[in-house]
Design a protein around this motif. Structure first.
Motif, PDB file in Angstrom:
ATOM      1  N   TYR A   2      31.515  47.142  23.905  1.00 35.62           N
ATOM      2  CA  TYR A   2      31.733  45.398  24.625  1.00 35.62           C
ATOM      3  C   TYR A   2      32.295  45.189  26.071  1.00 35.62           C
ATOM      4  N   GLY A  14      29.055  41.500  23.678  1.00 36.21           N
ATOM      5  CA  GLY A  14      29.681  41.735  22.351  1.00 36.21           C
ATOM      6  C   GLY A  14      31.304  41.006  22.505  1.00 36.21           C
ATOM      7  N   ASN A  62      33.371  49.910  18.386  1.00 35.84           N
ATOM      8  CA  ASN A  62      32.954  48.839  18.503  1.00 35.84           C
ATOM      9  C   ASN A  62      33.073  49.057  20.119  1.00 35.84           C
ATOM     10  N   TYR A  69      22.204  47.779  22.831  1.00 34.00           N
ATOM     11  CA  TYR A  69      22.583  46.656  22.767  1.00 34.00           C
ATOM     12  C   TYR A  69      22.123  45.112  23.279  1.00 34.00           C
ATOM     13  N   LYS A  95      19.567  43.367  21.766  1.00 36.71           N
ATOM     14  CA  LYS A  95      19.207  42.338  21.049  1.00 36.71           C
ATOM     15  C   LYS A  95      20.066  41.506  20.487  1.00 36.71           C
ATOM     16  N   ARG A  96      21.746  41.957  20.946  1.00 37.32           N
ATOM     17  CA  ARG A  96      22.424  41.060  20.874  1.00 37.32           C
ATOM     18  C   ARG A  96      22.450  39.822  20.420  1.00 37.32           C
ATOM     19  N   LYS A  97      22.878  39.032  19.564  1.00 35.39           N
ATOM     20  CA  LYS A  97      23.415  37.471  20.292  1.00 35.39           C
ATOM     21  C   LYS A  97      24.047  37.234  21.114  1.00 35.39           C
ATOM     22  N   ASN A  98      25.031  37.600  21.263  1.00 40.76           N
ATOM     23  CA  ASN A  98      26.233  38.156  22.375  1.00 40.76           C
ATOM     24  C   ASN A  98      25.878  38.926  22.971  1.00 40.76           C
ATOM     25  N   LYS A  99      25.240  38.948  24.096  1.00 42.00           N
ATOM     26  CA  LYS A  99      25.157  40.775  24.787  1.00 42.00           C
ATOM     27  C   LYS A  99      26.099  41.239  24.912  1.00 42.00           C
TER      28      LYS A  99
END
Length: 82
Positions: A16, A68, A14, A60, A62-66
């Motif tokens: 973030y 992470g 992962n 990353y 395009k993540r909803k939560n930029k």
């Protein structure tokens, strides 16, 4: 720069971001001598630099939560990289 080989992506379970760092988590399941298992996270905190920011946004973005989100674990270790 080859984005796929950025240091914070190699062997990451992962990834973030926090205010000052991009964090790589490597999650492992470890069993002790009694057979109990624990989730251990080996965390590496990379200082946010312009080059790392570009790589992070490329992979990353395009993540909803930029930024992470951290995966929970029962134990962790931390290493800091400039």
């Amino acid at each position: 720069m080859i984005v796929a080989t950025m240091d914070f992506m190699v062997n990451a379970t992962n990834v973030y971001r926090t205010k000052g760092f991009i964090v790589k988590q490597e999650i492992h399941i470890v069993a002790d001598s009694s057979g109990a298992s624990q989730e251990v996270s080996d965390d590496t905190y990379y200082k946010r630099t312009p080059e790392r920011e570009i790589a992070y946004k490329t992979v990353y973005g395009k993540r909803k939560n930029k930024n992470g989100k951290r995966l929970p674990s029962t134990m962790y270790t931390r290493t800091y990289i400039e």
